[in-house]
Design an enzyme around this catalytic site. Structure first.
Site, PDB file in Angstrom:
ATOM      1  CE  LYS A  81      -4.003  -2.072   2.272  1.00  0.00           C
ATOM      2  NZ  LYS A  81      -5.203  -1.862   1.471  1.00  0.00           N
TER       3      LYS A  81
ATOM      4  CD  GLU B   3     -11.778  -5.684   6.467  1.00  0.00           C
ATOM      5  OE1 GLU B   3     -11.933  -5.826   5.254  1.00  0.00           O
ATOM      6  OE2 GLU B   3     -11.460  -6.616   7.222  1.00  0.00           O
TER       7      GLU B   3
ATOM      8  CG  HIS C 234      -2.862  -7.593   6.547  1.00  0.00           C
ATOM      9  ND1 HIS C 234      -2.045  -8.048   5.546  1.00  0.00           N
ATOM     10  CD2 HIS C 234      -4.107  -8.009   6.212  1.00  0.00           C
ATOM     11  CE1 HIS C 234      -2.762  -8.718   4.660  1.00  0.00           C
ATOM     12  NE2 HIS C 234      -4.020  -8.711   5.041  1.00  0.00           N
TER      13      HIS C 234
HETATM   14  C1  BG6 Z   1      -7.239  -9.676   3.598  1.00  0.00           C
HETATM   15  C2  BG6 Z   1      -8.134 -10.385   4.563  1.00  0.00           C
HETATM   16  O1  BG6 Z   1      -5.913 -10.120   3.734  1.00  0.00           O
HETATM   17  O2  BG6 Z   1      -7.290  -8.277   3.833  1.00  0.00           O
HETATM   18  C3  BG6 Z   1      -9.546  -9.867   4.455  1.00  0.00           C
HETATM   19  O3  BG6 Z   1      -8.105 -11.786   4.317  1.00  0.00           O
HETATM   20  C4  BG6 Z   1      -9.584  -8.376   4.603  1.00  0.00           C
HETATM   21  O4  BG6 Z   1     -10.389 -10.481   5.424  1.00  0.00           O
HETATM   22  C5  BG6 Z   1      -8.574  -7.717   3.658  1.00  0.00           C
HETATM   23  O5  BG6 Z   1     -10.887  -7.927   4.281  1.00  0.00           O
HETATM   24  C6  BG6 Z   1      -8.465  -6.232   3.911  1.00  0.00           C
HETATM   25  O6  BG6 Z   1      -7.675  -5.654   2.913  1.00  0.00           O
HETATM   26  P1  BG6 Z   1      -7.881  -4.159   2.463  1.00  0.00           P
HETATM   27  O7  BG6 Z   1      -6.797  -3.921   1.453  1.00  0.00           O
HETATM   28  O8  BG6 Z   1      -9.265  -4.049   1.902  1.00  0.00           O
HETATM   29  O9  BG6 Z   1      -7.710  -3.344   3.707  1.00  0.00           O
END
Ligand code: BG6
Length: 493
Positions: free
Chosen positions: A184, A218, A242
């Site tokens: 990112k 989210e 992450h």
């Molecule tokens: C993924 C997860 O690695 O990352 C998902 O498995 C999650 O559950 C996603 O929704 C979130 O990614 P981003 O880029 O939308 O923040």
């Protein structure tokens, strides 16, 4: 500002799991954007595989539909779509069997020396069998690299097993463990901010920083991925990879360069300095939650258990925890992490909260003195805000206000923000591992996560329910407030 595009060498990229969600939403659109930008040279090929029998044209039609769904129409000129689709072909392969492998070998055989990228967009149980077959059927050449998606395993033990299987075919410098958060823009900006400015690094330690918050919130639920998600949960799905990677980038020592191992050595030191959890600290310093019915993204939504169709599931869709780092730079500075699905808004950010000033020279009438705060926002509206105290303008004596120096990347650089996968896929072709996780990092992360999983499974408590559309269970607020801090929501002053 104009983005600089440097074409990569010709390559053949084989996607395992090519009919799945990741290929549809991320991989094919990302490759298309790179093609459109002129980064993919003529002759480069993309081969889809899965166990389904599909013709080349059938696969191209599927890909055309994904581009229509996931790439804005103004970003897909018809001639580029045709050029891109012409690169695609399809071979049916049984990942854990014999069928199809010779066909895959034949599809690549006319370019024996070319860079070959094998992208394993499958469950981790297939990583080992696919790597073994790539070796056994001679599909992997001397110029091959393998890309594996997270989660790698479900625990230290299973991750070690998966890594051993991959390592039996591919040496470590050809293994790309993807964590798309590292691709990112703003995450890379964290490195630019820390190491490209003289301003922050002298303050970047326990003497000046009070605590750090990392939030990845989210609004979506599990969206048809309940089968996978219920075996993982938020700790494995988001925190082990992450969130810990974000923590590492905030906390690591300056690397000597951006060379892959220079950066990864520093991240590994952070992971190894994390204070291990005990049964007691799991109870005190972690909270797990599970969403119930409520309202999210403008409408009523069902709870996790209803979506899953299994009232007995104890899988967490929310985690909040306190992490402590035992080293000179960070001793005594708590890192609060929280992530969850179906929360109040979609926001991912890192808040570095500085210590208050040591002494105020102002009268009480000046108003409260808030501490400085650096907010690095990953999404949406990517950017950086530095909260400062300034004088409220105009007459009326010395009154102070807490305001942000606000740098929105969208406003400052009028360019399309590339998806993380675009950069990461090109990095694989270029052979740059800086933004990929090394084996020892993944295993160190599991070493820290495993006791939390054990603590939870030994506990009779179920995850705490929270209403969809809120900020998670109230216990997450209590967690941070017990430590005398509070979550910064919506980044309001
Ligand atoms: C993924 C997860 O690695 O990352 C998902 O498995 C999650 O559950 C996603 O929704 C979130 O990614 P981003 O880029 O939308 O923040």
């Amino acid at each position: 500002m104009v983005a600089r595009v440097i074409a990569v060498e010709p390559f053949d990229l084989v996607v395992f799991g090519a009919t799945g969600d990741l290929a549809a939403r991320k991989l094919i659109p990302a490759l298309f954007h790179r093609d459109e930008a002129g980064q993919i040279p003529p002759g480069a090929r993309i081969v889809g595989t899965s166990r389904r029998q599909i013709s080349n044209d059938g696969f191209r039609d599927m890909a055309r539909g994904w581009l229509e769904n996931f790439v804005k129409s103004e970003e897909r000129p018809a001639d580029v779509v045709e050029r891109f689709l012409a690169r695609l072909s399809y071979v049916a392969v049984q990942a854990d069997g014999e069928a199809g492998w010779p066909d895959l070998e034949a599809a690549l055989a006319d370019q024996p020396k070319r860079i070959r990228v094998f992208y394993l967009a499958t469950g981790p149980d297939l990583f080992g069998p696919i790597c073994t077959a790539l070796g056994r059927f001679g599909v992997a050449n001397g110029n091959s690299r393998v890309v594996v998606e997270k989660p790698i395993g479900k625990s230290l033990e299973s991750a070690t097993h998966v890594n051993d299987q991959i390592g039996a075919v591919f040496p470590e410098d050809r293994v790309y463990r993807i964590d798309h958060y590292l691709g990112k823009e703003t995450v890379q900006n964290l490195m630019a901010l820390r190491f490209g400015n003289a301003l922050f690094e002298p303050l970047w330690n326990a003497a000046h920083i009070d605590h750090v918050q990392i939030t990845v919130a989210e609004t979506l639920g599990v969206e048809g991925r309940a089968g996978y998600y219920d075996t993982a949960g938020a700790l494995r799905d988001m925190v082990q990879n992450h969130m810990l990677q974000l923590l590492c980038l905030v906390a690591m020592e300056p690397p000597t360069s951006l060379a892959a191992d220079a950066v990864r050595d520093e991240k590994l030191k952070v992971l190894k300095s994390l204070v291990p959890f005990t049964a007691q600290t799991v109870q005190d310093n972690t909270v797990r939650g599970q969403y119930r019915a409520g309202a999210s993204a403008g409408g009523p939504v069902a709870g996790y258990l209803e979506e899953l169709g299994n009232p007995a599931s104890r899988t967490e869709t929310f985690v909040a925890l306190r992490a402590d780092i035992a080293n000179w730079r960070w001793a005594g500075v708590p890192f609060f992490l929280r992530t969850g699905k179906r929360l109040s808004s979609r926001v991912s950010e890192i808040v570095v909260a500085f210590r208050p000033i040591p002494h105020s020279v102002f009268d009480k009438s000046a108003g409260p003195l808030d501490a400085n705060r650096l907010v690095i926002r990953l999404q949406p509206d990517e950017g950086v805000k530095l909260w400062l105290m300034i004088k409220d303008p105009g007459p009326g004596g010395m009154r102070l206000a807490h305001v942000p120096l606000d740098m929105s990347f969208a406003r400052m650089f009028n360019v399309r923000n590339p998806d993380a996968y675009e950069r990461l896929l090109m990095d694989v072709v270029r052979g740059n591992q800086t933004l990929f996780m090394r084996r020892d990092e993944v295993e160190a992360a599991w070493t820290w996560i495993d006791p939390i999983l054990d603590g939870w499974s030994n506990s009779s408590d179920a995850p705490k329910g929270y209403t969809s559309g809120t900020w998670g269970p109230t216990a997450a607020i209590a967690l941070i407030e017990r430590a005398g801090r509070t979550w910064y929501e919506d980044d309001a002053g």
